[in-house]
Design a protein around this motif. Sequence first.
Motif, PDB file in Angstrom:
ATOM      1  N   GLY A 159       0.825  -1.195   0.000  1.00 50.44           N
ATOM      2  CA  GLY A 159       0.000   0.000   0.000  1.00 50.44           C
ATOM      3  C   GLY A 159       0.863   1.250   0.000  1.00 50.44           C
ATOM      4  O   GLY A 159       2.076   1.200   0.157  1.00 50.44           O
ATOM      5  N   GLY A 160       0.221   2.392  -0.173  1.00 58.66           N
ATOM      6  CA  GLY A 160       0.955   3.642  -0.194  1.00 58.66           C
ATOM      7  C   GLY A 160       1.330   4.149   1.179  1.00 58.66           C
ATOM      8  O   GLY A 160       2.087   5.104   1.311  1.00 58.66           O
ATOM      9  N   LEU A 161       0.770   3.519   2.232  1.00 58.59           N
ATOM     10  CA  LEU A 161       1.044   3.932   3.596  1.00 58.59           C
ATOM     11  C   LEU A 161       1.541   2.751   4.405  1.00 58.59           C
ATOM     12  O   LEU A 161       1.106   1.621   4.201  1.00 58.59           O
ATOM     13  N   THR A 162       2.447   3.004   5.339  1.00 57.12           N
ATOM     14  CA  THR A 162       2.803   1.987   6.321  1.00 57.12           C
ATOM     15  C   THR A 162       1.742   2.002   7.413  1.00 57.12           C
ATOM     16  O   THR A 162       0.918   2.921   7.502  1.00 57.12           O
ATOM     17  N   ARG A 163       1.762   1.001   8.273  1.00 55.82           N
ATOM     18  CA  ARG A 163       0.789   0.958   9.363  1.00 55.82           C
ATOM     19  C   ARG A 163       0.948   2.161  10.292  1.00 55.82           C
ATOM     20  O   ARG A 163      -0.047   2.772  10.719  1.00 55.82           O
ATOM     21  N   ASP A 164       2.190   2.518  10.614  1.00 52.51           N
ATOM     22  CA  ASP A 164       2.425   3.672  11.486  1.00 52.51           C
ATOM     23  C   ASP A 164       1.909   4.955  10.849  1.00 52.51           C
ATOM     24  O   ASP A 164       1.301   5.799  11.521  1.00 52.51           O
ATOM     25  N   GLN A 165       2.154   5.109   9.541  1.00 53.24           N
ATOM     26  CA  GLN A 165       1.663   6.303   8.840  1.00 53.24           C
ATOM     27  C   GLN A 165       0.135   6.346   8.841  1.00 53.24           C
ATOM     28  O   GLN A 165      -0.470   7.413   9.000  1.00 53.24           O
ATOM     29  N   LEU A 166      -0.485   5.175   8.653  1.00 52.13           N
ATOM     30  CA  LEU A 166      -1.945   5.107   8.666  1.00 52.13           C
ATOM     31  C   LEU A 166      -2.487   5.531  10.026  1.00 52.13           C
ATOM     32  O   LEU A 166      -3.421   6.341  10.106  1.00 52.13           O
ATOM     33  N   PHE A 167      -1.913   5.003  11.091  1.00 54.45           N
ATOM     34  CA  PHE A 167      -2.395   5.336  12.431  1.00 54.45           C
ATOM     35  C   PHE A 167      -2.224   6.825  12.723  1.00 54.45           C
ATOM     36  O   PHE A 167      -3.085   7.448  13.338  1.00 54.45           O
ATOM     37  N   ARG A 168      -1.109   7.390  12.266  1.00 52.83           N
ATOM     38  CA  ARG A 168      -0.898   8.820  12.498  1.00 52.83           C
ATOM     39  C   ARG A 168      -1.932   9.647  11.741  1.00 52.83           C
ATOM     40  O   ARG A 168      -2.462  10.633  12.256  1.00 52.83           O
ATOM     41  N   ARG A 169      -2.220   9.228  10.494  1.00 48.63           N
ATOM     42  CA  ARG A 169      -3.204   9.972   9.704  1.00 48.63           C
ATOM     43  C   ARG A 169      -4.587   9.884  10.333  1.00 48.63           C
ATOM     44  O   ARG A 169      -5.298  10.889  10.426  1.00 48.63           O
ATOM     45  N   LEU A 170      -4.964   8.687  10.783  1.00 46.96           N
ATOM     46  CA  LEU A 170      -6.262   8.536  11.433  1.00 46.96           C
ATOM     47  C   LEU A 170      -6.301   9.312  12.741  1.00 46.96           C
ATOM     48  O   LEU A 170      -7.333   9.880  13.107  1.00 46.96           O
TER      49      LEU A 170
END
Length: 246
Positions: free
Chosen positions: A23-34
């Motif tokens: 995906g275009g985001l890592t899990r950490d990046q996803l959590f930060r965005r959310l």
Amino acid sequence: MDISQADITVWPLPTASTRIRGGGLTRDQLFRRLGDMAGRANLGTGLAALTEYVGASHYLLARYDLSQDNGLDFVVCSDWPFDIVRRLSAIVIGLHAKTTELEKCLSVLQPMFYSLPDDIDLPRGISREYCAVTFNVGRLRFSLMLLVPEDVILSQENLRDVTLLAGYLASFTTRAEVRHDRDFELTERELECLFWIAEGKTSEEIAVILGISRNTINNYITSVMRKTATRTRSEAIAYAVRNNLV
């Protein structure tokens, strides 16, 4: 091709040796965005982040229990091309008509792949197979449907993350985003009838218990099955148990 006869495919989820799109985001990046979106109740932005994370191209969140209504009101939030969404209601109705209550229960949190009809025009590079995962938020059941680029296999782990997080997002936006139509809520009388048929009572016995006619009881039970998209009393009981109605 009859859109109510769309092919259903349950694909094996990928193993370690299977080529998987990142995906275009890592899990950490996803959590930060959310986390940055917390409190804003922006369902579309959150679903777009989940779609990017899993490597899909488009998202559609639907109210599973409203999909029997032949219209677009069951769609909660979507960035699918509108022409496809307009056809989706009939497709989903056809799929649900062939699915038993037991199969619906077993499908929760299980990624399923379905084929769109050949006469639907898709954006360039998008697979005709779309992924759908159902999940519950309280007594409401949702289905997250993802369009996927061609030659892409979605990660089982990422899909699990996306499903759980979609439920989290939906839980905070249900009041603002979801249509609450009284036509799909069971009345007190219908709930009473549902309770008694779950207890194994016949229409005649329920009529005596509630002090109303057998024909009226049958009308209530018919209404229950229409609202719950079930075909038999056994399926209605299974629906009631799954949704904590009895």
